[in-house]
Design an enzyme around this catalytic site. Structure first.
Site, PDB file in Angstrom:
ATOM      1  CB  ALA A   2       1.733   6.191   2.059  1.00  0.00           C
ATOM      2  CB  VAL A  14      -0.934  -0.007   1.230  1.00  0.00           C
ATOM      3  CG1 VAL A  14      -1.796   1.243   1.264  1.00  0.00           C
ATOM      4  CG2 VAL A  14      -1.809  -1.251   1.227  1.00  0.00           C
ATOM      5  CD  GLU A  15       2.848   3.737   3.828  1.00  0.00           C
ATOM      6  OE1 GLU A  15       3.248   4.667   3.106  1.00  0.00           O
ATOM      7  OE2 GLU A  15       2.178   3.925   4.854  1.00  0.00           O
ATOM      8  CB  SER A  16       6.542   2.020  -1.475  1.00  0.00           C
ATOM      9  OG  SER A  16       6.829   0.718  -0.950  1.00  0.00           O
TER      10      SER A  16
END
Length: 608
Positions: free
Chosen positions: A600, A186-188
């Site tokens: 994010a 999800v972040e990267s």
């Protein structure tokens, strides 16, 4: 926190509509033989730029230092770079990484004998899932997106293959729910050089202040936020702290990881005053966070049962991909790659914390290498004197030289020169010499160094009639691109910007009209004012203006409000904010991770 905060550490429940075509995990495990020199496979041609750096603190022998009198000085930034690398823009970094990973996989598959069957890491991860997944509309929306984008999951799985075993092992060692190991998706999207507008960096997307708070060091040579081992340690430390702060509620801890604990505490206080529940689903949190948590749960649900959703996960062997080898000082990364018999790109992917052409002379004094490459590297390292691990150049001080001038010439810093030459001040004398540590190869070969990542985002030269446009109040890249009949992507590339850059009045932009560059945008001036579908090749993003809503934007671009909501993963009645960017093309057409789900801070290739 209040005892009424529920504990979400329960069993995992698959939700959402079952997929119509169950998939079976595919992909092949990596094998022992490695392919050295994979860097050329991505075929991005770049000219040389010099990267210089700092000494180990111990002066090299005279034989190890090249002189301006007996050898040509190191190559610095070349003018032929524009003709090659600059046309690639932001997508170049992703292209380099994904191409190298494909070649690494291909090398693993080129064995004459069938590789042994090994346990799958996804299976191990799902066995540690512990969070309860409730059937919510936001969760269904996230699942629907992933069900339509198998290719995105394939790319993420390929990148995760290098790092996931370490992350799952660390999560298990701390007895944490294994869903946390899915957070980098999800972040990267497991892009180790991901960089956001909020200045978050690395697979865990730490901003500088939080990184410092959790012990992630930053220097000219090294950024701990990108260090896979250190950032994983820091991320799990942070999550454990948040879990304790929010009374054992993992969903609130994950929400706080995204938006900050202050926002979550404020939302809880607001609900307590109103007599409302204070679980995640009941809180009024930032819109990004309201999508972030369901997105993680959707990824976890898919990993738990990909067949249910008609998806397949590329198999990742349940075995370490890398091991750490310890150094006693600085080493040129190109030399290290040769000694380990791996490509320089793979070395950077395993050690993305190193920003330049060599390791940091101040540490960490370790390299991550493929497990099967450690012995060869350590055997050669033991036989190599420390002064031969970095190349040195002797610079004879000329009239007008200053440390700043010399540092700029060799692409290094004044502090680097002072440390290498044991200088206390900045005074230097004509005729004397300075030693400068320099890279052993041209910059083009250090393709994933900070300089090259930045270079790949530099301005793209255009053709045709050149126009210099001065930005006025209320302007955006989208508005200017429509006015001149070019795409936002081209306009951003010509000016070294990202497509989401905010323009300041007075800034000058370069626009090309009538040439092949403008023509490739697919929009002629006579059509620029017409509503257009993304299929025509027009700009594929829209920057929301005051008074816009989904219906008016859809009508302006010949789309339906339902399409816009679906492509941007928002509700049909979503409240839009001026300056917000909407995609005007489906993710399948867009094809890039920058248009995949981003929560994010919208991760971009690292530019620093």
């Amino acid at each position: 926190m209040s005892d009424s905060v529920p504990d979400n550490k329960k069993h995992t429940t698959a939700i959402g509509a079952p997929g119509t075509a169950p998939g079976s995990p595919t992909g092949a495990p990596s094998a022992a033989p490695r392919a050295a020199g994979l860097g050329g496979k991505a075929s991005i041609a770049c000219a040389a730029l010099l990267m210089a750096a700092c000494a180990t603190g111990e002066k090299p022998s005279e034989q190890a230092i090249s002189s301006e009198h007996d050898a040509a000085p190191p190559t610095v930034a070349g003018g032929d770079f524009d003709a090659h690398a600059r046309r690639y823009g932001d997508a170049a970094i992703d292209a380099v990484i994904d191409a190298d990973l494909l070649w690494i996989s291909a090398a693993s598959l080129s064995l004459d004998v069938a590789p042994p069957v090994r346990a799958d890491l996804w299976h191990r991860a799902r066995s540690g899932f512990a969070l309860e997944i409730e059937d919510r509309p936001t969760l269904r929306r996230e699942l629907d997106w992933y069900q339509r984008n198998q290719a995105y999951l394939d790319r993420v799985s390929e990148r995760a293959r290098l790092y996931l075993h370490h992350i799952v092992s660390e999560v298990e060692r701390r007895n944490l729910p294994s869903e946390l190991a899915m957070l980098p998706v999800v972040e990267s999207a497991f892009q180790p050089f991901a960089y956001s507008h909020a200045r978050a960096s690395g697979i865990w997307q730490f901003i500088p202040s939080t990184g410092r708070l959790y012990g992630l060091r930053y220097s000219w040579w090294y950024d701990g936020r990108r260090d896979v081992v250190e950032s994983t340690r820091a991320a799990l430390d942070y999550l454990e702290k948040l879990h304790a702060e929010f009374s054992g509620d993992w969903l609130l801890a994950i929400a706080a990881y995204n938006s900050g604990e202050g926002n979550v505490r404020k939302a809880i206080r607001r609900n307590l005053r109103a007599g409302k529940p204070i679980d995640f689903w009941s809180l009024k949190l930032p819109r990004e966070t309201r999508s972030y948590v369901p997105r993680l749960l959707a990824v976890s649900a898919i990993v738990a049962d990909p067949d249910r959703y008609g998806l397949a996960l590329k198999s990742i062997p349940d075995e370490p991909y890398f091991a750490a080898t310890h150094l006693d000082g600085q080493i040129d990364l190109a030399l290290a790659a040769d000694m380990a018999e791996v490509s320089l790109e793979e070395l950077y992917l395993l050690n993305p914390g190193f920003s330049r052409w060599a390791t940091d002379p101040e540490g960490p004094h370790r390299l991550l290498l493929p497990v099967d490459a450690v012995d060869a590297f350590e055997n050669q390292l033991a036989e190599m004197p420390a002064e031969q691990r970095v190349r040195w150049h002797r610079h004879v001080i000329q009239s007008g030289d200053t440390l700043g001038v010399i540092a700029e010439k060799y692409r290094t810093s004044v502090s680097t020169l002072k440390q290498a030459n044991n200088l206390r001040g900045t005074t230097i004398r004509k005729g004397r010499s300075l030693i400068v540590p320099v890279a052993s190869r041209s910059l083009a070969e250090y393709r994933l160094s900070a300089e090259m990542r930045r270079a790949m985002r530099r301005k793209v030269p255009g053709s045709g009639t050149k126009i210099v446009y001065r930005v006025r109040g209320g302007d955006s890249l989208w508005r200017i691109s429509r006015r001149y009949g070019v795409s936002v992507s081209k306009l951003a590339a010509w000016n070294g910007l990202s497509r989401r850059s905010v323009l300041r009045p007075g800034k000058k932009l370069v626009i090309y009209r009538g040439g092949s560059a403008a023509g490739k945008a697919g929009v002629t001036l006579s059509k620029a004012a017409r509503p257009s579908s993304p299929a025509t090749g027009a700009s594929s993003v829209h920057v929301v203006r005051r008074g816009d809503n989904l219906w008016t934007i859809a009508r302006r671009h010949g789309l339906s409000a339902r399409q816009l909501a679906e492509w941007n993963r928002i509700g049909p009645d979503a409240l839009l904010q001026p300056g917000q960017t909407l995609q005007l093309a489906s993710p399948e057409r867009a094809g890039a991770d920058s248009q995949a789900p981003q929560a994010a801070g919208a991760a971009y290739p690292d530019s620093i």
